[in-house]
Motif scaffolding. Structure first.
Motif, short mmCIF file in Angstrom:
data_model
loop_
_atom_site.label_atom_id
_atom_site.label_comp_id
_atom_site.label_asym_id
_atom_site.label_seq_id
_atom_site.Cartn_x
_atom_site.Cartn_y
_atom_site.Cartn_z
N ALA A 132 48.86 46.87 30.63
CA ALA A 132 49.60 45.89 29.60
C ALA A 132 48.90 44.86 28.92
N GLY A 133 49.03 44.52 27.90
CA GLY A 133 48.30 43.25 27.60
C GLY A 133 46.95 43.47 26.88
N ARG A 134 46.24 42.40 26.59
CA ARG A 134 44.99 42.62 25.99
C ARG A 134 43.98 41.54 26.48
N LYS A 135 42.80 42.09 26.76
CA LYS A 135 41.65 41.18 27.46
C LYS A 135 40.52 41.40 26.75
N ARG A 136 39.63 40.74 26.91
CA ARG A 136 37.89 40.63 26.70
C ARG A 136 37.26 40.64 27.75
N VAL A 137 36.27 41.67 27.57
CA VAL A 137 35.50 41.80 28.82
C VAL A 137 34.04 41.65 28.37
N TYR A 138 33.29 40.75 28.87
CA TYR A 138 31.78 40.34 28.79
C TYR A 138 31.10 41.26 29.89
N VAL A 139 30.29 42.19 29.31
CA VAL A 139 29.43 42.82 30.25
C VAL A 139 27.86 42.47 30.17
N TYR A 140 27.11 42.08 31.25
CA TYR A 140 25.83 41.74 30.87
C TYR A 140 25.05 42.68 31.56
N PRO A 141 23.52 42.73 31.35
CA PRO A 141 22.64 43.80 31.76
C PRO A 141 22.48 43.49 33.39
N ASN A 142 22.31 44.58 34.24
CA ASN A 142 22.23 44.48 35.51
C ASN A 142 20.88 44.51 36.07
N THR A 143 20.19 43.48 35.34
CA THR A 143 18.75 43.23 35.37
C THR A 143 18.54 41.63 35.31
N PRO A 144 17.29 41.21 35.97
CA PRO A 144 17.11 39.82 35.94
C PRO A 144 17.10 39.46 34.40
N PRO A 145 17.29 37.91 34.04
CA PRO A 145 17.80 37.09 35.04
C PRO A 145 19.29 37.04 35.47
N PHE A 146 19.98 37.95 34.67
CA PHE A 146 21.40 38.00 34.83
C PHE A 146 21.92 38.30 36.29
N ILE A 147 21.23 39.24 36.85
CA ILE A 147 21.33 39.55 38.22
C ILE A 147 20.22 39.86 38.96
N ARG A 148 19.94 39.37 39.97
CA ARG A 148 18.55 39.42 40.71
C ARG A 148 18.84 40.13 42.12
N PRO A 149 17.90 40.68 42.77
CA PRO A 149 18.16 41.13 43.95
C PRO A 149 18.69 40.27 45.09
N GLU A 150 18.18 38.96 45.07
CA GLU A 150 18.65 38.11 46.13
C GLU A 150 20.38 37.65 45.79
N HIS A 151 20.67 37.89 44.67
CA HIS A 151 22.02 37.79 44.28
C HIS A 151 22.94 38.85 44.99
N LEU A 152 22.30 39.98 44.99
CA LEU A 152 23.02 41.13 45.51
C LEU A 152 23.01 41.07 47.07
N GLU A 153 21.98 40.67 47.58
CA GLU A 153 21.82 40.31 49.04
C GLU A 153 23.11 39.18 49.41
N ASP A 154 22.99 38.25 48.47
CA ASP A 154 24.27 37.33 48.87
C ASP A 154 25.63 37.81 48.89
N ILE A 155 25.78 38.58 47.89
CA ILE A 155 27.15 39.26 48.01
C ILE A 155 27.36 40.02 48.92
N ALA A 156 26.46 40.84 49.56
CA ALA A 156 26.68 41.77 50.74
C ALA A 156 26.66 40.79 51.90
N LEU A 157 25.91 39.82 52.19
CA LEU A 157 26.03 39.02 53.28
C LEU A 157 27.22 38.03 53.49
N PHE A 158 27.37 37.35 52.36
CA PHE A 158 28.65 36.23 52.49
C PHE A 158 29.69 36.78 51.82
N ASP A 159 30.02 37.88 51.31
CA ASP A 159 31.11 38.57 50.96
C ASP A 159 31.87 37.93 49.82
N VAL A 160 30.95 37.18 48.96
CA VAL A 160 31.67 36.41 47.83
C VAL A 160 30.87 36.88 46.33
N GLU A 161 31.49 37.16 45.66
CA GLU A 161 30.92 37.88 44.25
C GLU A 161 30.83 36.83 43.13
#
Length: 311
Positions: free
Chosen positions: A153-182
């Motif tokens: 229900a309702g309407r929303k706008r979603v912005y999807v970015y490439p899953n490559t640097p600089p938008f996401i780097r390996p260390e960012h994924l490591e931090d998400i896995a380790l610290f459990d914060v997205e």
């Protein structure tokens, strides 16, 4: 519950693009009685406290605000009314383990995807229901499992970015896995120039590539959505790798060089993270949690009451 198809207009292009590019699909789940406002209100009233998050965020264009609260003694209908007045969203996490109706829908959905996409499997999956204010937003973030967003229900706008640097780097994924914060990965306004921007209406679903960062803005009306996440063997291995590499980087000061999810190096990392993930160091790294610092006002719907800070 009816047993009609979940996807109304799936074609060959969707099979080719699934998990490789953001794709918008037509679905029928929004017509199910389980998503009526009466049923959602009853679900809220009976939902286990440990399985929901009530979040207050800043308005679009403001500095980042993230506070977590509780619904208090309000009825389900009152909670929805409070949310409708702005600045809040309620996440009923892992609803597929709480209510069989949603589990059946999601099971059927993934069965249809598996029948349409060669090689696709999602042996482990879950879903949550989001009820959010007309002005609510979800900040720039990425997820480790595969993801989809189903608009009810309702309407929303979603912005999807490439899953490559600089938008996401390996260390960012490591931090998400380790610290459990997205939501703590870096974001810059110019990233929007490289995003795919997709508006969702009721009866539409969005799927995007693994680990692709994204953010969401509601478009002036109360929104009800269902988020789905899934894990297969390759995703599970990638999650193990991110956690192990995060441990190497933060615990031992070593910059990981290999990101293979098979072979001897991966096996060694798998053993290491299994030995360390339940240890004191990891628990300490994950121990910083946002406090529950407000509840919904019972006398003035839409307002919040600050809770005393814990000693």
């Amino acid at each position: 519950m009816t047993t009609s198809k979940i996807f109304a207009n799936w074609d060959a292009t969707h099979s080719e693009l699934w998990s490789h590019q953001p794709i918008r699909l037509e679905h029928t789940m929004h017509r199910q009685p389980a998503f009526s406002m009466d049923d959602l209100a009853r679900l809220i009233e009976s939902y286990p406290r440990e399985h929901y998050s009530l979040v207050k965020t800043g308005l679009k264009g403001s500095s980042r605000v993230w506070r977590e609260g509780e619904i208090g003694k309000l009825s389900g209908r009152e909670v929805i009314e409070a949310i409708s007045r702005g600045g809040l969203w309620l996440n009923l996490r892992n609803v597929t383990s709480i209510d069989r109706r949603y589990r059946d829908m999601v099971d059927r959905m993934f069965a249809e995807v598996a029948a349409k996409v060669p090689g696709f499997e999602a042996p482990t999956h879950q879903a949550g229901i989001l009820i959010s204010s007309p002005d609510a937003q979800v900040y720039y973030h990425a997820d480790l499992p595969g993801q989809g967003l189903i608009q009810i229900a309702g309407r929303k706008r979603v912005y999807v970015y490439p899953n490559t640097p600089p938008f996401i780097r390996p260390e960012h994924l490591e931090d998400i896995a380790l610290f459990d914060v997205e939501v703590d990965i870096p974001y810059h306004a110019w990233y929007d120039q490289h995003a795919q921007v997709i508006d969702l209406e009721p009866g539409q679903m969005l799927n995007w590539p693994l680990n692709a960062p994204h953010r969401v803005e509601n478009l002036g009306v109360v929104n009800v959505s269902m988020t789905v996440s899934y894990v297969n063997d390759d995703i599970r291995r990638a999650q193990i790798l991110h956690l192990a590499n995060g441990m190497l980087r933060h615990r031992f000061g070593y910059t990981p060089k290999s990101r293979n999810i098979r072979g001897p190096a991966f096996f060694a990392k798998q053993v290491m993270q299994k030995l360390l993930r339940d240890g004191k160091w990891v628990k300490r790294e994950r121990s910083v949690r946002r406090p529950i610092d407000f509840r919904l006002d019972e006398t003035d719907l839409g307002k919040i009451v600050d809770l005393p800070k814990a000693a």
